[in-house]
Scaffold this motif. Structure first.
Motif, PDB file in Angstrom:
ATOM      1  N   SER A 132       0.838  -1.198   0.000  1.00 32.03           N
ATOM      2  CA  SER A 132       0.000   0.000   0.000  1.00 32.03           C
ATOM      3  C   SER A 132       0.866   1.239   0.000  1.00 32.03           C
ATOM      4  O   SER A 132       1.948   1.253   0.597  1.00 32.03           O
ATOM      5  N   GLY A 164       0.581   5.789   0.058  1.00 31.39           N
ATOM      6  CA  GLY A 164      -0.298   6.908   0.330  1.00 31.39           C
ATOM      7  C   GLY A 164      -0.894   7.501  -0.936  1.00 31.39           C
ATOM      8  O   GLY A 164      -0.230   7.597  -1.965  1.00 31.39           O
ATOM      9  N   ILE A 206      -9.143   5.919  -0.435  1.00 32.88           N
ATOM     10  CA  ILE A 206      -8.914   4.759   0.430  1.00 32.88           C
ATOM     11  C   ILE A 206      -7.794   3.895  -0.138  1.00 32.88           C
ATOM     12  O   ILE A 206      -7.871   3.430  -1.277  1.00 32.88           O
ATOM     13  N   THR A 207      -6.772   3.670   0.654  1.00 31.47           N
ATOM     14  CA  THR A 207      -5.610   2.908   0.218  1.00 31.47           C
ATOM     15  C   THR A 207      -5.859   1.410   0.332  1.00 31.47           C
ATOM     16  O   THR A 207      -6.826   0.952   0.966  1.00 31.47           O
ATOM     17  N   GLU A 255      -6.023   0.279   4.058  1.00 35.54           N
ATOM     18  CA  GLU A 255      -7.302   0.406   4.743  1.00 35.54           C
ATOM     19  C   GLU A 255      -8.315  -0.597   4.209  1.00 35.54           C
ATOM     20  O   GLU A 255      -9.105  -1.163   4.975  1.00 35.54           O
ATOM     21  N   ALA A 273      -4.057   6.956  11.091  1.00 31.49           N
ATOM     22  CA  ALA A 273      -4.337   7.638   9.832  1.00 31.49           C
ATOM     23  C   ALA A 273      -3.085   7.791   8.982  1.00 31.49           C
ATOM     24  O   ALA A 273      -3.147   7.732   7.752  1.00 31.49           O
ATOM     25  N   ASN A 323      -3.056   6.070   5.341  1.00 31.51           N
ATOM     26  CA  ASN A 323      -3.329   7.048   4.282  1.00 31.51           C
ATOM     27  C   ASN A 323      -2.099   7.666   3.636  1.00 31.51           C
ATOM     28  O   ASN A 323      -2.189   8.104   2.489  1.00 31.51           O
ATOM     29  N   LYS A 324      -0.972   7.725   4.332  1.00 30.64           N
ATOM     30  CA  LYS A 324       0.182   8.452   3.818  1.00 30.64           C
ATOM     31  C   LYS A 324       1.390   7.583   3.502  1.00 30.64           C
ATOM     32  O   LYS A 324       2.119   7.857   2.556  1.00 30.64           O
ATOM     33  N   HIS A 373      -4.941  12.244   7.226  1.00 32.71           N
ATOM     34  CA  HIS A 373      -6.173  12.013   6.475  1.00 32.71           C
ATOM     35  C   HIS A 373      -6.331  12.966   5.313  1.00 32.71           C
ATOM     36  O   HIS A 373      -6.128  14.154   5.440  1.00 32.71           O
ATOM     37  N   ASP A 374      -6.702  12.406   4.161  1.00 30.03           N
ATOM     38  CA  ASP A 374      -6.971  13.198   2.966  1.00 30.03           C
ATOM     39  C   ASP A 374      -8.445  13.282   2.651  1.00 30.03           C
ATOM     40  O   ASP A 374      -8.846  14.028   1.765  1.00 30.03           O
ATOM     41  N   ARG A 375      -9.274  12.480   3.308  1.00 24.09           N
ATOM     42  CA  ARG A 375     -10.662  12.369   2.867  1.00 24.09           C
ATOM     43  C   ARG A 375     -11.572  13.266   3.710  1.00 24.09           C
ATOM     44  O   ARG A 375     -11.300  13.495   4.868  1.00 24.09           O
TER      45      ARG A 375
END
Length: 423
Positions: free
Chosen positions: A249, A251, A255-256, A259, A361, A365-366, A421-423
């Motif tokens: 995975s 970033g 959604i990666t 996750e 997170a 996410n990153k 978090h990006d979302r």
């Protein structure tokens, strides 16, 4: 299980329209998912979510704490063609010297040795140049190729967060390792002393080793290396053993794969879901899944770090989740002797996850992360034994003895969720 079967995924109630509190979630990824029980349904769900299904033919060994280094060094010293290492933390210490000496010996014997380190974990966050002065120079002088992943000089904040947290070693394209390990003194020992972290790792042989090698190759290219030779990717036959999938995975916006993998592993639980994680502060969607699992009668347990933690704000964020989870019926423990650094999940009596993926997170996410998801009842039984042993060195948390939240914990939760978090 390499051929995906015609498995029906059950629809999620309320997947269209509004959720229970009236929020419109029609246009968001739904969860918790309802999966048919067993490996086939899980494999098909994993495939359509990540592009990777469980495939057969894997021999897996669970390695705790410093056990991983003895086995890893044995494999490196026996390497015939290549040794590839991708690590977040590599710092000078006696353990580092052992790896440097093994790589130098193999390089001088004609084995192609390649190393990628993340400068945040190994050097640049403290301005300490010990890696390039004490480790890199010795390796490169002996012919080992060493590269840094995404140098930080002159870069923006996004570069600081977009690191590789992977821990991968691949020997001859046939043996792979992952887990929580770094090359540093805190990983030496048994995890029962304050300065010895408690951790869990995996050694695997089988077809998914190719996917480990691809992950290394992508990092190698981005770090200034070239294409790997064809012999770095030998044909790997499924020869006995259990089914496994390596979930790589990175970033991105949305959604990666990390996750997605976590959500599906949680969804697969019908009897037991035991999570041990060093940085346990997952997004609300995953917390909701855990609450639903308890209502479905699943034994949900969480084991996190206790008083010994390397990032205090993350521990406070972790503790901010306790009140709602305890109220739902989740049982929670904190490991007492040392920093708990494991990233494992145990589902029922057959599904296991071991890797580098934290449940925060930033990791979800990153960061670049990797975990092996595998079906293996023997390893599941061993992981149960590890859990039972760790519990004897842990404190169970209740609402009366540390489970309540407070303003500091709520602030820490908001800060750590926002950072990743990006979302």
């Amino acid at each position: 299980m390499s051929e995906l079967q015609d498995v029906e995924l059950l629809p999620q109630p309320g997947a269209h329209g509004f959720d229970g509190d009236g929020t419109n979630r029609k246009h968001e990824m739904q969860g918790p998912f309802e999966l048919p029980p067993g490996p086939e349904g899980f494999s098909f769900a994993l495939y359509q979510s990540t592009g990777v299904a469980l495939s057969p033919g894997h021999r897996v060994h669970l390695l705790e704490n410093s056990q991983v280094f003895d086995r890893m060094l044995e494999d490196i010293r026996a390497a015939k063609h290549s040794v590839h290492m991708l690590v977040y933390i590599w710092r000078p210490c006696e353990l580092s010297d052992r790896f440097v000496e093994a790589l130098i010996e193999r390089s001088r014997a004609g084995v192609q040795c390649r190393v990628v380190v993340d400068p945040v974990g190994s050097e640049e966050t403290t301005g300490d140049k010990d890696f390039d002065q004490k480790i890199e120079k010795r390796l490169t002088d002996a012919g080992v190729e060493v590269h840094y992943y995404r140098l930080l000089a002159g870069k923006v904040l996004g570069r600081l967060l977009g690191r590789s947290h992977q821990k991968i070693v691949v020997v001859d394209g046939r043996i792979a390792y992952t887990g929580g390990f770094g090359i540093w003194k805190v990983w030496e020992g048994d995890g029962l002393k304050e300065d010895n972290w408690r951790d869990t790792h995996i050694r695997v042989e089988g077809p998914e080793v190719r996917r480990f090698q691809v992950t290394f190759a992508k990092h190698w290219q981005e770090s200034g290396g070239g294409l790997l030779p064809r012999e770095a990717f030998p044909e790997l036959k499924a020869d006995g053993g259990g089914c496994a999938a390596f979930i790589d995975s990175s970033g991105r916006l949305g959604i990666t794969e990390a996750e997605r993998m976590v959500r599906l592993v949680v969804a697969a639980a019908t009897k037991r879901l035991w999570i041990a994680n060093a940085y346990f502060t997952p997004p609300n969607d995953i917390l909701e899944q855990l609450e639903v699992k308890v209502r479905q009668g699943v034994d949900v347990r969480v084991l996190g770090p206790g008083p010994h933690h390397d990032v205090p704000v993350v521990r406070a964020s972790q503790r901010s989740t306790y009140e709602r989870l305890l109220a739902a019926g989740v049982r929670i423990w904190e490991y007492q002797p040392a920093m708990l650094h494991s990233k494992t999940m145990l589902v029922d009596d057959w599904l296991c996850v071991v890797g580098s993926t934290n449940l925060d997170a930033l990791s979800l996410n990153k960061l670049s992360e990797g975990s092996l998801v595998f079906e293996d009842k023997e390893i599941a039984a061993k992981m149960e034994g590890c859990w039972e042993r760790d519990i004897r060195h842990s404190k169970e948390i209740t609402l009366e003895n540390g489970g309540r939240t407070n303003p500091w914990r709520r602030f820490a939760r908001r800060a750590t969720q926002f950072a990743g978090h990006d979302r």
